[in-house]
Motif scaffolding. Structure first.
Motif, PDB file in Angstrom:
ATOM      1  N   GLN A 150      15.023 109.090  85.473  1.00  0.00           N
ATOM      2  CA  GLN A 150      14.112 109.974  86.209  1.00  0.00           C
ATOM      3  C   GLN A 150      14.313 111.452  85.895  1.00  0.00           C
ATOM      4  O   GLN A 150      14.021 112.314  86.720  1.00  0.00           O
ATOM      5  CB  GLN A 150      14.275 109.754  87.726  1.00  0.00           C
ATOM      6  N   GLY A 151      14.805 111.752  84.712  1.00  0.00           N
ATOM      7  CA  GLY A 151      14.911 113.147  84.294  1.00  0.00           C
ATOM      8  C   GLY A 151      16.314 113.631  84.019  1.00  0.00           C
ATOM      9  O   GLY A 151      16.517 114.650  83.363  1.00  0.00           O
ATOM     10  N   ASN A 152      17.334 112.957  84.587  1.00  0.00           N
ATOM     11  CA  ASN A 152      18.741 113.257  84.294  1.00  0.00           C
ATOM     12  C   ASN A 152      19.105 114.716  84.556  1.00  0.00           C
ATOM     13  O   ASN A 152      19.602 115.433  83.674  1.00  0.00           O
ATOM     14  CB  ASN A 152      19.062 112.883  82.836  1.00  0.00           C
ATOM     15  N   SER A 153      18.845 115.148  85.770  1.00  0.00           N
ATOM     16  CA  SER A 153      19.117 116.558  86.113  1.00  0.00           C
ATOM     17  C   SER A 153      20.597 116.911  86.041  1.00  0.00           C
ATOM     18  O   SER A 153      20.964 118.077  85.876  1.00  0.00           O
ATOM     19  CB  SER A 153      18.580 116.851  87.522  1.00  0.00           C
ATOM     20  N   LEU A 154      21.465 115.928  86.163  1.00  0.00           N
ATOM     21  CA  LEU A 154      22.910 116.183  86.071  1.00  0.00           C
ATOM     22  C   LEU A 154      23.379 116.275  84.620  1.00  0.00           C
ATOM     23  O   LEU A 154      24.507 116.704  84.365  1.00  0.00           O
ATOM     24  CB  LEU A 154      23.699 115.084  86.792  1.00  0.00           C
ATOM     25  N   GLY A 155      22.538 115.852  83.689  1.00  0.00           N
ATOM     26  CA  GLY A 155      22.924 115.884  82.283  1.00  0.00           C
ATOM     27  C   GLY A 155      23.954 114.835  81.914  1.00  0.00           C
ATOM     28  O   GLY A 155      24.866 115.093  81.116  1.00  0.00           O
ATOM     29  N   ILE A 156      23.836 113.644  82.488  1.00  0.00           N
ATOM     30  CA  ILE A 156      24.786 112.569  82.209  1.00  0.00           C
ATOM     31  C   ILE A 156      24.653 112.098  80.764  1.00  0.00           C
ATOM     32  O   ILE A 156      23.546 111.820  80.293  1.00  0.00           O
ATOM     33  CB  ILE A 156      24.562 111.385  83.173  1.00  0.00           C
ATOM     34  N   ASP A 157      25.776 112.031  80.073  1.00  0.00           N
ATOM     35  CA  ASP A 157      25.817 111.507  78.713  1.00  0.00           C
ATOM     36  C   ASP A 157      25.961 109.985  78.798  1.00  0.00           C
ATOM     37  O   ASP A 157      27.008 109.490  79.239  1.00  0.00           O
ATOM     38  CB  ASP A 157      27.000 112.119  77.963  1.00  0.00           C
TER      39      ASP A 157
END
Length: 555
Positions: A150-157
């Motif tokens: 849903q967009g990965n606002s946390l920037g999870i790798d």
């Protein structure tokens, strides 16, 4: 002799309200799951928290054969024997996992005439705790993948996701998978995998949490991934811990059942004894200590794994002070440690026994390092000869160690009378319990303390990956946590072929991972399987149910 399930099904099981009454528990504090099992209320736990503690007795073992040496059977039989000699006793055990039940080793309800019942319920769905833990773990995984989608606002790798899905079943096909295939609408493709439920950090957290508030906080502290720029992502960052705790609302309550002889037994939790601490829940243990004068509990695998973690993790974190250790030893395990193949353990072999008995000596010495009195329980099997049993007795006497022959499998509580009397006597001695190492040591220093003092290793070798992992964990500020070493249960070393009491060896650490919510650092040696597979002929092939609902073939 009848099979375990035939013995259990022929027992006169008492309504659980009568069993509760033996501990002074009223009906208002029981949450029924049928007539013979119940959960214990939060009100009871709160009400009893200020009471006096009984004696805490840990049952552990030497390095076992692949079939195990009867720790649970000894725990149950000892509890019955203590009740038989007039002591107010409760037993605190782990819940079985379905993986071993349908695999090869069996359940965790004891055996013979030293069992907890209803054994079919306990070994199968019980009160649903395993399913709740599975659901909570997998909810976290689903929310993580949904966040990425849903967009990965946390920037999870997605190449640095640490959490895995779980299933309470032996299913090797799921160890390593690729998820998210089928186009954009079906998720972000990545490598994933499953572990067995008892290896989930959620299980370890449930067993160490003091209450629902502590549970929720610990769940939020699970380290689930890293971002593209190397920052940690916790379950609380995904806002998952509240819903996870809601799924575990009932699972956090201990379960009350009984032995064949009517001794109360609290069964709660069941963390893997390798990558976790292998003990029943802190809540169950603490409550049991308030309800009875003697509490008998156990820790998974041999004392080099289970007892070490019981002392250095569970007792340290929960403020528990054990009064005695019961060290289970068997003729067959000592012959196995003397080099006898598993298929030949039924024949008398005093030479192999003499060679392997040094394993027992090492475990006795190790338990004394914690300042707790030890009683060796010589768990008798049908093929044992008098000469072999006398050899073990004489060895214990030569070390000045207390010992007793245990025949609880065949005789129930009566077969553990001598053991119970010896345990009561040593419980009157002063326990000088202390953990093996202070938490202020570095991760490497704590690993060295265990490797040198418990395993007998000369040193510890670290792979490049393990060195980096330790640096990352210490950078997160988690270097002051206790360590939980994952290694083979068949040897004091990290090599399952080095039996007896290995000398002149190092252990090799290949990886280190942080169980931040549980509050310990997992140190991996050797090849540790977190999703077991079924054997060529699984136990499941023999299990059946008839038209009346009667289960057969369950051991």
């Amino acid at each position: 002799m009848l099979s375990d399930i035939e013995i259990a099904q022929s027992a006169q099981v008492q309504p659980i309200v009568k069993i509760a009454g033996k501990l002074g528990i009223g009906e208002d504090d029981l949450e029924y799951y049928g007539k013979y099992k119940a959960k214990l209320s939060e009100r009871l736990i709160s009400e009893k928290s200020a009471g006096k503690d009984g004696k805490l007795i840990l049952v552990t073992a030497i390095n076992p054969t692949p079939a195990g040496e009867g720790k649970t059977t000894t725990s149950v039989g000892l509890g019955d024997a203590l009740s038989l000699i007039g002591k107010k006793t409760v037993i605190a055990l782990r819940e079985p996992s379905l993986g071993p039940v349908f695999g090869v080793k069996g359940g965790a309800a004891g055996g013979g005439y030293a069992q907890v019942v209803p054994m079919e319920d306990i070994n199968l769905h019980f009160t649903g705790d395993m399913h709740a833990i599975t659901a909570a773990n997998n909810l976290l995984c689903a929310m993580l993948d949904n966040h990425v989608q849903q967009g990965n606002s946390l920037g999870i790798d997605v190449k640095k996701v640490l959490i895995k899905r779980c299933l309470d079943m032996n299913d090797r096909e799921l160890r390593n998978i690729v998820a998210g295939l089928g186009g954009k609408v079906n998720g972000v493709p990545r490598e994933d995998g499953f572990i067995i439920t008892v290896a989930s950090e959620v299980m370890a957290i449930l067993c160490l949490a003091s209450d629902i508030t502590d549970l929720k906080e610990r769940l939020g502290s699970i380290l689930v991934a890293y971002t593209f720029d190397g920052k940690p992502v916790y379950a609380r960052d995904l806002k998952a811990n509240g819903a996870m705790a809601a799924l575990l609302r009932d699972a956090i309550k201990p379960n009350l059942v009984q032995t064949l002889e009517g001794t109360p037994a609290i069964m709660h939790g069941g963390p893997f004894a390798n990558i976790a601490h292998g003990c029943n829940s802190v809540r169950a243990t603490k409550l049991g200590l308030k309800l009875a004068d003697y509490l008998v509990t156990e820790a998974g695998f041999g004392s080099d794994l289970g007892a070490e973690k019981f002392f250095d993790i569970k007792c340290r974190k929960a403020g528990l002070r054990p009064s005695a250790v019961v060290l289970v030893a068997t003729v067959r395990a000592l012959k196995y440690n003397g080099g006898v193949p598993k298929a030949e353990l039924g024949s008398e072999n005093l030479a192999a026994l003499e060679k392997g008995i040094v394993n027992l000596g090492a475990h006795i010495e190790n338990m004394h390092k914690y300042g707790v009195p030890v009683v060796v329980a010589i768990n008798r099997f049908g093929a044992d000869t008098d000469a072999e049993l006398d050899f073990i007795k004489n060895y214990c006497a030569s070390l000045g160690a207390d010992f007793a022959l245990s025949e609880v499998f065949a005789k129930g509580g009566e077969g553990g009378r001598e053991l119970a009397e010896k345990v009561v006597a040593v419980c009157e001695k002063e326990s000088g319990f202390k953990p093996l190492y202070p938490l202020e040591l570095s991760i490497k220093e704590k690993v060295a303390a265990i490797a040198n003092n418990i395993y007998g290793a000369d040193g510890v070798i670290y792979t490049t990956a393990a060195e980096k992992a330790i640096a990352d964990i210490e950078k997160l500020g988690a270097g002051d946590l206790p360590v939980c070493i994952a290694k083979t249960q068949y040897s004091l070393s990290d090599d399952p072929t080095l039996l007896g009491r290995p000398q002149n060896f190092n252990i090799t650490v290949r990886d280190v991972r942080l169980s931040n919510g549980a509050g310990f650092v997992v140190v991996y040696t050797g090849d540790i399987m977190t999703m077991p597979g079924l054997p060529k002929v699984p136990a499941a092939e023999k299990i059946d149910v008839d038209a009346d609902g009667k289960i057969t073939g369950l051991f």
